[in-house]
Design a protein around this motif. Structure first.
Motif, PDB file in Angstrom:
ATOM      1  N   ASN A 331      96.246  44.473 -52.534  1.00  0.00           N
ATOM      2  CA  ASN A 331      96.897  43.562 -51.535  1.00  0.00           C
ATOM      3  C   ASN A 331      95.970  43.557 -50.037  1.00  0.00           C
ATOM      4  O   ASN A 331      95.694  42.508 -49.528  1.00  0.00           O
ATOM      5  CB  ASN A 331      98.150  43.620 -51.276  1.00  0.00           C
ATOM      6  CG  ASN A 331      99.008  43.228 -52.423  1.00  0.00           C
ATOM      7  OD1 ASN A 331      98.706  42.298 -53.202  1.00  0.00           O
ATOM      8  ND2 ASN A 331     100.374  43.743 -52.171  1.00  0.00           N
ATOM      9  N   PHE A 334      93.121  40.962 -49.604  1.00  0.00           N
ATOM     10  CA  PHE A 334      93.640  39.624 -49.176  1.00  0.00           C
ATOM     11  C   PHE A 334      93.778  39.827 -47.738  1.00  0.00           C
ATOM     12  O   PHE A 334      93.499  38.805 -46.941  1.00  0.00           O
ATOM     13  CB  PHE A 334      94.799  39.089 -50.040  1.00  0.00           C
ATOM     14  CG  PHE A 334      94.277  38.785 -51.422  1.00  0.00           C
ATOM     15  CD1 PHE A 334      93.652  37.768 -51.720  1.00  0.00           C
ATOM     16  CD2 PHE A 334      94.751  39.989 -52.247  1.00  0.00           C
ATOM     17  CE1 PHE A 334      93.426  37.464 -53.145  1.00  0.00           C
ATOM     18  CE2 PHE A 334      94.359  39.712 -53.595  1.00  0.00           C
ATOM     19  CZ  PHE A 334      93.697  38.594 -54.107  1.00  0.00           C
ATOM     20  N   SER A 362      92.670  31.109 -57.145  1.00  0.00           N
ATOM     21  CA  SER A 362      92.728  31.044 -55.580  1.00  0.00           C
ATOM     22  C   SER A 362      94.381  31.251 -54.988  1.00  0.00           C
ATOM     23  O   SER A 362      94.948  30.827 -55.804  1.00  0.00           O
ATOM     24  CB  SER A 362      92.218  29.629 -55.071  1.00  0.00           C
ATOM     25  OG  SER A 362      92.944  28.625 -55.708  1.00  0.00           O
ATOM     26  N   HIS A 363      94.462  31.375 -53.899  1.00  0.00           N
ATOM     27  CA  HIS A 363      95.869  31.587 -53.323  1.00  0.00           C
ATOM     28  C   HIS A 363      95.861  30.877 -51.910  1.00  0.00           C
ATOM     29  O   HIS A 363      95.031  31.135 -51.130  1.00  0.00           O
ATOM     30  CB  HIS A 363      96.192  33.072 -53.223  1.00  0.00           C
ATOM     31  CG  HIS A 363      96.005  34.112 -54.419  1.00  0.00           C
ATOM     32  ND1 HIS A 363      96.837  34.090 -55.363  1.00  0.00           N
ATOM     33  CD2 HIS A 363      94.845  34.693 -54.845  1.00  0.00           C
ATOM     34  CE1 HIS A 363      96.377  34.855 -56.290  1.00  0.00           C
ATOM     35  NE2 HIS A 363      95.105  35.148 -56.069  1.00  0.00           N
ATOM     36  N   ARG A 364      96.885  30.348 -51.616  1.00  0.00           N
ATOM     37  CA  ARG A 364      97.044  29.421 -50.506  1.00  0.00           C
ATOM     38  C   ARG A 364      98.024  30.176 -49.699  1.00  0.00           C
ATOM     39  O   ARG A 364      99.159  30.336 -49.822  1.00  0.00           O
ATOM     40  CB  ARG A 364      97.464  27.957 -50.532  1.00  0.00           C
ATOM     41  CG  ARG A 364      97.462  27.102 -49.225  1.00  0.00           C
ATOM     42  CD  ARG A 364      97.856  25.531 -49.597  1.00  0.00           C
ATOM     43  NE  ARG A 364      96.734  25.208 -50.234  1.00  0.00           N
ATOM     44  CZ  ARG A 364      95.623  24.509 -49.637  1.00  0.00           C
ATOM     45  NH1 ARG A 364      95.278  24.610 -48.367  1.00  0.00           N
ATOM     46  NH2 ARG A 364      94.669  23.813 -50.278  1.00  0.00           N
ATOM     47  N   HIS A 373      89.971  32.943 -52.319  1.00  0.00           N
ATOM     48  CA  HIS A 373      89.352  32.741 -53.624  1.00  0.00           C
ATOM     49  C   HIS A 373      89.064  34.147 -54.097  1.00  0.00           C
ATOM     50  O   HIS A 373      88.530  34.901 -53.410  1.00  0.00           O
ATOM     51  CB  HIS A 373      88.295  31.889 -53.539  1.00  0.00           C
ATOM     52  CG  HIS A 373      88.328  30.524 -53.166  1.00  0.00           C
ATOM     53  ND1 HIS A 373      88.847  29.493 -53.936  1.00  0.00           N
ATOM     54  CD2 HIS A 373      88.198  29.981 -52.042  1.00  0.00           C
ATOM     55  CE1 HIS A 373      88.801  28.438 -53.418  1.00  0.00           C
ATOM     56  NE2 HIS A 373      88.543  28.537 -51.979  1.00  0.00           N
TER      57      HIS A 373
END
Length: 414
Positions: A331, A334, A362-364, A373
């Motif tokens: 984590n 990110f 991908s994570h928003r 991404h």
């Protein structure tokens, strides 16, 4: 007989029967991810390699020395391609040196260096001008007036002079000589390769060797030294990866190690920079002028930032050589990328991992809209396929930047 420990990068821990002094030496060296007594087997040490690969010899006072070999997970030829490409993106390709019969890192590296040096010296030693300052009884070149007055107190001889000498004892040959000397001192170089290295050393017999602790000389690529380029880049890799250290307790470590974290990061950033050249703009590696706060007291250093033709940051990426965890990637990666995107005012950022279960996810981010991404690059493929994957990644990044509200990235050139 000298104990030999053979490990594989990031493989599960293994137990080895070692003298206590040797085990403690491994702990002090800090070259392994895990090193400690095995709680279930008396007299054994539990060892696990991390991201460092190569070979080192540890001299243990009052006990036998110990040799450690750490094998990379990627094929040796691929690792040498990553290292060579990072040093000279347009100069090193698979096939430059035949490594088909080499399956260990140090023998392969020694073989590659020897072959490249042999090619470089086939036309004889390169010559060039070297500036020399010395005390002489014969006047030549220019008088160093300040030094003459400071050291000679008005005496006419000897004279302090400076002159340019046309010689073979130049930076390029000194680098090759230093790399050969270094490899000849390392454990694990095969006898046949060692004999060929000794032959190359005899060709460099008149070159001044580097003194221990002395920084390698600097050189500049030119048309005149073009035949030396590949050999020089490999020689620099040898000298940067090698180390001779005196550790606590009169321990001495002598060896050669690559940190796969740095190798992977350098390769991804250099390959992305080459892939982006077609699209204009400029790339910054390890950018130093980025801060998270308005007071500029919290510095950020993303691995890769691409600035479009307008000069504003458009793409940010970080290379991460980490094995995939069962529950996903760490984590904190990110969190770090979100900080980069926020500081640069970018709507998306890219994390580029080695391997992975899927090539792209991908994570928003909630309440922010920032898209993070994560990409996976497979290192276990031929160099052409690897570079093609980097080119595709660059196009993906540019397409996403072109679709962002800022625009700023070219959309059609290839």
């Amino acid at each position: 007989m000298t104990p030999v420990v053979t490990l594989v990068e990031h493989a599960p821990a293994r137990s080895f029967r070692l003298p206590d002094a040797a085990g403690r030496a491994l702990v002090a060296s800090r070259i392994l991810e895990e090193a400690g007594p095995d709680p279930y087997e008396p007299g054994a040490w539990r060892l696990r390699a991390g991201s460092k690969v190569g070979a080192v010899a540890l001299a243990v006072p009052g006990a036998e020395s110990i040799t450690v070999h750490i094998t990379p997970k990627v094929p040796v030829a691929r690792l040498l391609f990553l290292v060579g490409y990072s040093s000279n993106p347009r100069g090193w390709r698979d096939g430059s040196v035949d490594l088909a019969d080499q399956d260990e890192l140090l023998p392969a590296l020694a073989h590659a260096v020897e072959r490249q040096i042999d090619r470089a010296l086939r036309q004889g030693l390169l010559q060039g001008y070297r500036t020399t300052e010395e005390s002489s009884h014969v006047m030549r070149g220019r008088l160093r007036e300040a030094e003459q007055i400071r050291h000679r107190f008005g005496m006419p001889l000897p004279v302090e002079v400076v002159f340019d000498e046309f010689t073979t004892d130049i930076a390029e040959n000194r680098l090759l000589c230093a790399a050969v000397d270094r490899l000849l001192r390392l454990p694990g170089v095969p006898g046949a390769v060692r004999a060929r290295l000794m032959h190359q050393r005899s060709r460099l017999a008149d070159i001044t060797p580097l003194v221990s602790g002395q920084a390698p000389p600097c050189w500049q690529p030119t048309r005149l030294n073009a035949r030396y380029h590949s050999a020089l880049h490999l020689a620099e890799a040898v000298l940067q990866g090698s180390s001779t250290e005196h550790l606590p307790g009169r321990l001495r470590m002598d060896g050669f190690l690559f940190d796969m974290n740095g190798v992977y990061e350098d390769f991804i950033c250099k390959a992305l920079r080459e892939a982006m050249r077609t699209y204009g703009g400029r790339s910054a590696l390890q950018a130093r002028n980025i801060h998270m706060d308005e007071g500029e007291s919290i510095r950020l250093r993303p691995d890769f930032v691409w600035y479009g033709d307008s000069g504003v940051p458009t793409i940010v990426a970080d290379a991460k050589y980490k094995a995939r965890r069962n529950r996903g990637f760490p984590n904190e990666d990110f969190y770090q990328m979100l900080a980069y995107c926020t500081a640069l005012g970018l709507p998306e950022g890219h994390l580029v991992y080695a391997k992975g279960n899927t090539p792209h996810i991908s994570h928003r981010v909630r309440h922010a809209g920032t898209v993070l991404h994560q990409h996976a690059i497979d290192l276990d493929q031929q160099s052409a396929g690897l570079l093609a994957e980097i080119d595709a990644l660059a196009r993906h990044m540019l397409h996403g930047a072109a679709m962002s509200p800022q625009g700023g990235a070219p959309s059609g050139r290839s």
